[in-house]
Design a protein around this motif. Structure first.
Motif, PDB file in Angstrom:
ATOM      1  N   MET A   1      41.595  14.547  58.602  1.00 23.78           N
ATOM      2  CA  MET A   1      41.770  13.594  57.280  1.00 23.78           C
ATOM      3  C   MET A   1      42.126  12.658  56.762  1.00 23.78           C
ATOM      4  SD  MET A   1      41.368  15.930  53.286  1.00 23.78           S
ATOM      5  CE  MET A   1      39.641  16.565  53.461  1.00 23.78           C
ATOM      6  N   ARG A   2      41.145  11.767  56.089  1.00 25.42           N
ATOM      7  CA  ARG A   2      41.370  10.724  55.547  1.00 25.42           C
ATOM      8  C   ARG A   2      40.996   9.927  54.299  1.00 25.42           C
ATOM      9  NH1 ARG A   2      38.235   5.929  58.607  1.00 25.42           N
ATOM     10  NH2 ARG A   2      40.010   6.821  60.181  1.00 25.42           N
ATOM     11  N   ILE A   3      42.274   9.989  53.765  1.00 26.13           N
ATOM     12  CA  ILE A   3      41.845   9.942  51.637  1.00 26.13           C
ATOM     13  C   ILE A   3      42.511   8.442  51.567  1.00 26.13           C
ATOM     14  CG2 ILE A   3      42.473  10.124  50.278  1.00 26.13           C
ATOM     15  CD1 ILE A   3      40.786  12.906  50.549  1.00 26.13           C
ATOM     16  N   ALA A   4      41.590   7.209  50.937  1.00 28.17           N
ATOM     17  CA  ALA A   4      41.692   6.237  50.168  1.00 28.17           C
ATOM     18  C   ALA A   4      42.159   6.442  48.256  1.00 28.17           C
ATOM     19  CB  ALA A   4      40.245   5.030  50.046  1.00 28.17           C
ATOM     20  N   VAL A   5      43.088   5.744  48.144  1.00 26.46           N
ATOM     21  CA  VAL A   5      44.147   5.761  47.226  1.00 26.46           C
ATOM     22  C   VAL A   5      44.099   4.776  45.973  1.00 26.46           C
ATOM     23  CG1 VAL A   5      46.251   6.407  45.827  1.00 26.46           C
ATOM     24  CG2 VAL A   5      45.583   7.970  47.780  1.00 26.46           C
TER      25      VAL A   5
END
Length: 180
Positions: A1-5
């Motif tokens: 999974m890849r999340i932007a913050v």
């Protein structure tokens, strides 16, 4: 999974920092973008710089609209803007996309991905509330930085972890940041 913050200049930089570290520790690929004020508040409130973030995330320059985060073809599981200033909230509500953070959030919404916005302001005006309603109506989750006390926190870290855990819950990421 890849999340932007995305991290803005609102007070509460510890929320963004703790989220990035937690995601990284849980094996999530993190892509972070800080506004100029977000960088300054991180240093002022936490005593660290974005160099300290780099072991946990890919960190982008907010002026780089050629960055991967600016494109819908760069797939993420979603984005969290934490803390979210009222300035950024207004930009998100109008889909201005004038910098990388607001463009990445706009892309997140247009691609039908989860966008979580964590406003950190009090009191709020009718304009702030209207902007939050606009975002909620477009599918964003608006989650004001308002940690609970039902788990009887004894430290600042426990309060912060409660909010970060609630953010992780939205993405169905298992964690043990607070007692349920």
């Amino acid at each position: 999974m890849r999340i932007a913050v995305g991290v803005t200049g609102a007070s509460g930089a510890i929320y963004g920092y703790t989220l990035i570290k937690a995601l990284s520790k849980l094996g999530v690929e993190v892509h972070a973008v800080y506004t100029d004020m977000g960088r300054k508040v991180l240093e002022y409130e936490c005593g660290i710089t974005t160099e300290d973030i780099k072991p946990h995330a890919v960190v982008y320059d907010n002026s780089d609209l050629f960055a991967a985060l600016a494109s819908g073809s760069f797939k993420t599981g979603g984005m969290v803007v934490v803390p979210c200033s009222m300035h950024t909230l207004g930009a998100l509500a109008t889909a201005s996309g004038r910098d990388l953070l607001t463009r990445a959030a706009d892309v997140t919404l247009k691609e039908g991905r989860k966008l979580v916005v964590v406003p950190r302001e009090t009191p709020m005006t009718a304009i702030h509330l209207s902007n939050m309603l606009t975002l909620a109506r477009t599918g964003a989750v608006v989650m004001p930085a308002a940690p609970g006390f039902y788990h009887k926190p004894e430290t600042l870290d426990e309060l912060v972890n409660c909010m970060v855990g609630k953010i992780l819950d939205i993405f169905d990421i298992k964690h043990s940041l607070y007692t349920r």
